[in-house]
Write a protein that holds these residues in place. Structure first.
Motif, short mmCIF file in Angstrom:
data_model
loop_
_atom_site.label_atom_id
_atom_site.label_comp_id
_atom_site.label_asym_id
_atom_site.label_seq_id
_atom_site.Cartn_x
_atom_site.Cartn_y
_atom_site.Cartn_z
N ALA A 2 0.83 -1.21 0.00
CA ALA A 2 0.00 0.00 0.00
C ALA A 2 0.86 1.26 0.00
N LYS A 3 1.96 1.23 0.72
CA LYS A 3 2.87 2.38 0.76
C LYS A 3 3.54 2.60 -0.60
N ALA A 4 3.93 1.52 -1.25
CA ALA A 4 4.64 1.61 -2.52
C ALA A 4 3.72 1.89 -3.70
N LEU A 5 2.46 1.43 -3.63
CA LEU A 5 1.52 1.58 -4.74
C LEU A 5 0.19 2.14 -4.23
N PRO A 6 0.17 3.40 -3.82
CA PRO A 6 -1.05 3.98 -3.27
C PRO A 6 -2.23 3.87 -4.24
N GLY A 7 -3.36 3.42 -3.72
CA GLY A 7 -4.56 3.30 -4.54
C GLY A 7 -4.69 2.01 -5.31
N PHE A 8 -3.64 1.19 -5.37
CA PHE A 8 -3.70 -0.09 -6.07
C PHE A 8 -4.46 -1.07 -5.18
N PRO A 9 -5.53 -1.68 -5.66
CA PRO A 9 -6.34 -2.57 -4.82
C PRO A 9 -5.56 -3.77 -4.29
N ILE A 10 -5.76 -4.04 -3.00
CA ILE A 10 -5.11 -5.16 -2.32
C ILE A 10 -6.17 -5.92 -1.54
N PHE A 11 -6.23 -7.23 -1.74
CA PHE A 11 -7.03 -8.10 -0.88
C PHE A 11 -6.11 -8.58 0.23
N GLY A 12 -6.42 -8.27 1.48
CA GLY A 12 -5.61 -8.70 2.61
C GLY A 12 -6.00 -10.10 3.04
N ILE A 13 -5.01 -10.98 3.16
CA ILE A 13 -5.25 -12.38 3.49
C ILE A 13 -4.26 -12.83 4.56
N GLY A 14 -4.75 -13.64 5.48
CA GLY A 14 -3.86 -14.27 6.46
C GLY A 14 -4.33 -14.06 7.88
N GLY A 15 -5.05 -15.02 8.41
CA GLY A 15 -5.47 -14.95 9.81
C GLY A 15 -6.60 -13.99 10.08
N VAL A 16 -7.42 -13.72 9.09
CA VAL A 16 -8.56 -12.82 9.29
C VAL A 16 -9.66 -13.63 9.98
N ASP A 17 -9.71 -13.50 11.31
CA ASP A 17 -10.65 -14.31 12.09
C ASP A 17 -11.64 -13.47 12.90
N SER A 18 -11.60 -12.16 12.71
CA SER A 18 -12.51 -11.30 13.46
C SER A 18 -12.62 -9.95 12.77
N ALA A 19 -13.60 -9.18 13.20
CA ALA A 19 -13.77 -7.83 12.67
C ALA A 19 -12.55 -6.98 13.01
N ASN A 20 -11.99 -7.19 14.20
CA ASN A 20 -10.81 -6.43 14.60
C ASN A 20 -9.64 -6.66 13.65
N VAL A 21 -9.41 -7.92 13.30
CA VAL A 21 -8.31 -8.22 12.37
C VAL A 21 -8.61 -7.66 10.99
N ALA A 22 -9.86 -7.78 10.55
CA ALA A 22 -10.23 -7.19 9.25
C ALA A 22 -9.93 -5.70 9.24
N LEU A 23 -10.25 -5.01 10.33
CA LEU A 23 -9.94 -3.57 10.41
C LEU A 23 -8.44 -3.31 10.37
N GLN A 24 -7.65 -4.19 10.98
CA GLN A 24 -6.20 -4.02 10.92
C GLN A 24 -5.72 -4.03 9.47
N TYR A 25 -6.24 -4.97 8.70
CA TYR A 25 -5.86 -5.04 7.28
C TYR A 25 -6.35 -3.81 6.52
N LEU A 26 -7.60 -3.43 6.76
CA LEU A 26 -8.15 -2.27 6.04
C LEU A 26 -7.39 -1.00 6.39
N ARG A 27 -7.07 -0.82 7.65
CA ARG A 27 -6.29 0.37 8.06
C ARG A 27 -4.87 0.31 7.53
N GLY A 28 -4.38 -0.88 7.26
CA GLY A 28 -3.04 -1.02 6.71
C GLY A 28 -2.97 -0.82 5.21
N GLY A 29 -4.12 -0.65 4.57
CA GLY A 29 -4.13 -0.37 3.14
C GLY A 29 -4.87 -1.37 2.27
N ALA A 30 -5.41 -2.42 2.88
CA ALA A 30 -6.19 -3.39 2.08
C ALA A 30 -7.51 -2.76 1.65
N SER A 31 -7.95 -3.12 0.46
CA SER A 31 -9.23 -2.67 -0.06
C SER A 31 -10.35 -3.58 0.42
#
Length: 140
Positions: free
Chosen positions: A108-137
């Motif tokens: 996300a830092k290197a390619l701002p605006g480029f869509p990213i699906f965040g994957i890996g241990g998404v087991d709760s809304a909290n973790v999903a938010l971590q990915y979204l705040r980190g730049g995942a679409s």
């Protein structure tokens, strides 16, 4: 099939990631997301290659290479057949969350605006938010 340039081997080579992205993009009219391997020293270069190959976005990350277990006598588990063959497998779930978050934020830092699906241990809304705040679409 790494020995023949398929699978993991081509997923670690930015030139091949770009080329495969271009081939698929030229063939289909639907969105094309390239699933990136974390088994590399520079996942950002792979994401840039997918971007340059006109991919719609990337999925980060695929499984991490690992070995399930070794027995006290040093034999691997699982082992199959008379010769007790084994192979490395893919580690996923909560064990790879830190690697997934790192990959997503770096891309996300290197390619701002480029869509990213965040994957890996998404087991709760909290973790999903971590990915979204980190730049995942979106998350998977």
């Amino acid at each position: 099939m790494g020995e023949s340039g398929m699978g993991l081997a081509c997923g670690q080579d930015p030139r091949l990631v770009k080329q495969i992205s271009q081939w698929v993009r030229a063939t289909v009219k639907i969105p094309v997301f390239i699933k990136l391997t974390p088994n590399t020293t520079d996942i950002v270069s792979l994401a840039k290659a997918a971007y340059e190959g006109n991919a719609s976005g990337v999925s980060a990350i695929n499984t991490v290479s690992g070995l399930m277990d070794t027995r006290v006598d040093g034999t691997p588990w699982p082992s199959v057949g008379r010769n007790r063959y084994t192979t490395y497998g893919g580690v996923s779930g909560n064990a790879i969350r830190p690697l997934g978050l790192r990959a997503v934020t770096a891309i996300a830092k290197a390619l701002p605006g480029f869509p990213i699906f965040g994957i890996g241990g998404v087991d709760s809304a909290n973790v999903a938010l971590q990915y979204l705040r980190g730049g995942a679409s979106a998350v998977q």
